[in-house]
Design an enzyme around this catalytic site. Structure first.
Site, PDB file in Angstrom:
ATOM      1  N   ALA A 182      36.038  43.443  39.033  1.00 29.21           N
ATOM      2  CA  ALA A 182      36.174  43.296  40.482  1.00 29.21           C
ATOM      3  C   ALA A 182      35.436  42.053  40.962  1.00 29.21           C
ATOM      4  CB  ALA A 182      35.655  44.538  41.207  1.00 29.21           C
ATOM      5  N   ASP A 183      34.235  41.841  40.445  1.00 30.18           N
ATOM      6  CA  ASP A 183      33.496  40.617  40.759  1.00 30.18           C
ATOM      7  C   ASP A 183      34.248  39.381  40.288  1.00 30.18           C
ATOM      8  OD1 ASP A 183      31.267  41.559  42.104  1.00 30.18           O
ATOM      9  OD2 ASP A 183      30.028  41.709  40.326  1.00 30.18           O
ATOM     10  N   LEU A 184      34.699  39.414  39.042  1.00 27.52           N
ATOM     11  CA  LEU A 184      35.332  38.228  38.460  1.00 27.52           C
ATOM     12  C   LEU A 184      36.631  37.870  39.177  1.00 27.52           C
ATOM     13  CD1 LEU A 184      34.679  39.036  34.706  1.00 27.52           C
ATOM     14  CD2 LEU A 184      33.562  37.262  36.069  1.00 27.52           C
ATOM     15  N   GLY A 187      35.870  36.361  42.473  1.00 23.76           N
ATOM     16  CA  GLY A 187      35.518  34.963  42.282  1.00 23.76           C
ATOM     17  C   GLY A 187      36.732  34.084  42.065  1.00 23.76           C
TER      18      GLY A 187
END
Length: 408
Positions: A182-184, A187
């Site tokens: 989810a973070d990646l 980003g």
């Protein structure tokens, strides 16, 4: 060798992000040639500097202060140690924003307003500024003020409901992905949004605010699983290593290990059937087309499991490759970096590092023919470029910098 400059050369980025989603975006921009100045808290810096072990080791095998997690998302940037909670520190960031193109932050909603570093405040002094905010839930909606972290977003956003073994099998139940997807993906989406805004600015001459939310990105990246639900009103469930829409597309056990077979069309299934010695399966009305294989997977898969279990992994991989059927091993990460294809694509690099001599990095996957990614330096040490940036960007003397550092 091409002499064309990197694609984003000349763009200036102020990076007020920590952890992973924001730094992943700004590392992409830095890899593509933008000048990225990472603003960090004095003495502590980005939270992930302490997310170890493991830490980068020096030439004698001793741990340095640089955590591997931090190194993964901050190469090609400059670190400036400024306490934005002080009036002097906030003013320095505002001065840097005047001639910056892009500002990326992941503070809680409204968290930068008290420092005069919110979008409206910076837009007033630089109307061309592209300002990207990354939060768990976005700038609007009932959850806007909640903190959001990757693990909980994988759960809330539906990914864990379709990841993991089936509930009726041993080990069944929800499972997060092995990296913070989810973070990646946030980003990555943020990178796309920033570049789109840069292109639009060429027409309008104006910047804008980009509102990125981890939950939005998690929902969007469910891709075909989202549309499977939206078109059927049936929520997909966990299927382990099987595919919801393709058969056979899963892990099989051989007599000495595991491999993945990924049959994507009917001609590949015909070739696969020949390899396993059962060509008649491709003519069976239950299995001749993918829709029929999906409907009848309970009859087909046990046949395939028994056949695959009778051969060696490397035998199957070699025969499937000759037949043009997509298949591959399940590598550990050390095996990944030993794979001849990964080696040939130069996916590992060593960069000079002031504390360790060299630092290993995974290369950017972006391969540009005439203005390639440049690996200028690894993730910076805390405050490594403070004096350089304040001198070169703001024209401050050493005495002025010394006085300011006493304040911030």
């Amino acid at each position: 060798m091409s002499h064309r400059p990197p694609p984003l050369a000349g763009l200036r980025v102020l990076d007020l992000t920590r952890v992973l989603a924001g730094p992943w975006c700004t590392q992409n921009l830095a890899d593509l040639g933008a000048e990225v100045v990472k603003i960090e808290r004095p003495n502590s810096g980005d939270d992930t500097r302490g997310w170890g072990p493991p830490y980068l080791r020096d030439g004698e095998g001793h741990d340095t202060s640089e955590a591997a997690y931090y190194l993964s998302a901050n190469r090609n940037k400059m670190s400036v140690a400024i306490d934005i909670a002080t009036p002097a520190g906030a003013e320095l960031v505002r001065r840097l924003a005047v001639d910056s193109d892009i500002f990326v932050e992941n503070f809680k909603v409204g968290g930068l307003r008290k420092y005069g570093l919110d979008y409206e405040s910076l837009k007033a002094i630089n109307p061309r500024l592209i300002y990207c905010s990354i939060t768990g839930f976005g700038q609007t909606g009932p959850y806007a003020h909640r903190p959001g972290y990757d693990f909980m977003i994988q759960g809330m956003g539906g990914l864990m409901s379709i990841t993991g073994e089936r509930d009726d099998l041993p080990g069944g139940g929800p499972q997060k992905a092995g990296v913070a997807v989810a973070d990646l993906m946030t980003g990555m989406y943020a990178t796309v949004g920033v570049l789109a805004a840069v292109h639009e600015r060429d027409r309008s001459g104006l910047g804008q605010h980009i509102d990125m939310a981890l939950l939005d990105c998690q929902v969007a990246m469910l891709a075909n699983q989202t549309t499977n639900y939206l078109t059927s009103d049936v929520a997909p469930k966990r299927a382990g290593n099987a595919h919801q829409n393709l058969v056979p597309y899963q892990v099989f056990a051989s007599n000495d290990g595991h491999l993945i077979v990924a049959v994507g069309n009917d001609s590949q299934f015909r070739a696969y059937s020949r390899v396993i010695g059962r060509p008649e399966l491709a003519d069976d009305p239950r299995f001749a087309t993918n829709p029929q294989r999906v409907r009848n997977r309970a009859e087909l898969v046990p046949i395939l499991v028994e056949l695959m279990g009778g051969g060696a992994r490397d035998f199957w991989l070699a025969e499937l490759e000759k037949a043009g059927v997509p298949a591959g091993p399940i590598n550990t990460i050390d095996q990944v970096f030993e794979d001849p294809q990964v080696v040939a694509r130069e996916m590992r690099r060593e960069l000079p590092h002031p504390l360790a001599g060299t630092a290993p990095v995974a290369s950017s996957p972006i391969k540009l023919s005439d203005s390639p990614v440049q690996y200028r330096h690894p993730a910076p040490t805390l405050g490594q470029h403070t004096r350089e940036v304040l001198r070169d960007r703001l024209g401050l003397s050493d005495a002025e910098i010394d006085a300011i550092q006493m304040e911030v």
